[in-house]
Design a protein around this motif. Structure first.
Motif: not given
Length: 308
Positions: A267-270, A147-151
């Motif tokens: 706000g660029r990474l959830s 999920r971090y890599a996708i973002q």
């Protein structure tokens, strides 16, 4: 003085339980952190039973500095920080000042705790080569690293392909920045330039066949119970070299933790915290993680240490 910690116990379900251990004794280049929140990573949970009984487990924590480093490096007492280091799942941890970052005021400490291992893995592997305009495949994409890599791949201008084990696991990945969400790898009909693989096993050998000349597979994790068996001659490739790279670089992660926190603050990474609760529920949380019932990260709240 003693404190509470999650320690390895091979005789209990999940091999982890709350126990009592001695407070950490920091080296000159280490600070002592009063831990408020910890996060679980699947590999840590899966291999806990392989560690010596009584080991304080875990690497991800966030809290407040209660003792600054004796050598004068690092943040001052009272600073909110996120940390990466062994023995994190405790009321207090000693950690190198090069492996912490101050948490911005607008970032919740529980969200910060979710970042270190998974976030650093995603960030550093994506930096392995230019991704702007390239096709990036992320396997096991519903997990914390995925999920971090996708973002971050989307932030870097990549065409992001997220591979998951079931349609249900793909929920929400398009919103995170995935251009394609696929179950398995069979539907991918064009070569990819970079693969972040967290699955291993047979899927790793299949992913290798999708790699474009000059491309790289970053082997981050191994969720599969199977070996990766490559057919004879399948590693041969004409043109620019295709590579498989291991990842384990967690040296001096402080600046990269600060980068991740900056992404969260703007706000660029959830942080993708899917489960939150007390660390007294470690057995249930760990089992949910192993059963893939957590989409993203599990964060546990740590009870405060007694004063004095």
């Amino acid at each position: 003085m003693d404190m509470r910690a999650l320690v390895v116990d091979p005789d209990v379900p999940g091999s982890l339980r709350l126990g009592t251990v001695a407070e950490p004794r920091p080296a000159p280049g280490q600070l002592v952190l009063e831990v408020r929140h910890i996060s679980l990573n699947r590999g840590e949970v899966a291999f806990a039973g392989r560690l010596p009984a009584g080991t304080v487990h875990g690497y991800d924590a966030a809290g407040v500095v209660v003792h600054a480093a004796a050598d004068g490096t690092g943040p001052a007492v009272g600073t909110r920080v996120v940390a990466f280091g062994a023995g994190a799942w405790a009321q207090r941890m000693a950690v190198d000042t090069t492996a912490v970052a101050e948490v911005p005021a607008q970032v919740d400490l529980a969200d910060a705790a979710a970042l270190p291992m998974a976030g650093i893995s995603a960030l550093r592997t994506l930096r392995s080569r230019p991704i702007l305009g390239r096709r990036v495949l992320i396997t096991g994409a519903a997990g914390g690293v995925g999920r971090y890599a996708i973002q971050m791949a989307a932030l870097g201008g990549a065409h992001v392909i997220a591979s998951v084990g079931s349609a249900a696991r793909g929920k929400g990945l398009t919103e995170l920045g995935a251009d394609e969400v696929v179950v398995g790898l069979a539907s991918i009909d064009r070569p990819v330039d970079l693969i972040l693989d967290t699955v291993g096993g047979r899927q790793l050998t299949t992913a290798w066949q999708l790699l474009a000349p000059g491309g790289d597979v970053q082997s981050i994790g191994w969720a599969s119970d199977e070996p990766a068996v490559f057919a004879p001659h399948s590693l041969f490739s004409l043109g620019p070299a295709k590579t498989i790279s291991t990842f384990g670089d967690v040296h001096e992660v402080g600046p990269d933790l600060a980068t991740l926190l900056g992404f969260v603050a703007t706000g660029r990474l959830s942080p993708e915290v899917d489960r939150r609760g007390s660390w007294t529920g470690i057995t249930e949380a760990a089992q949910a993680l192993m059963d893939r019932r957590i989409a993203g990260k599990a964060v546990l709240d740590v009870e405060p240490a007694a004063a004095g």
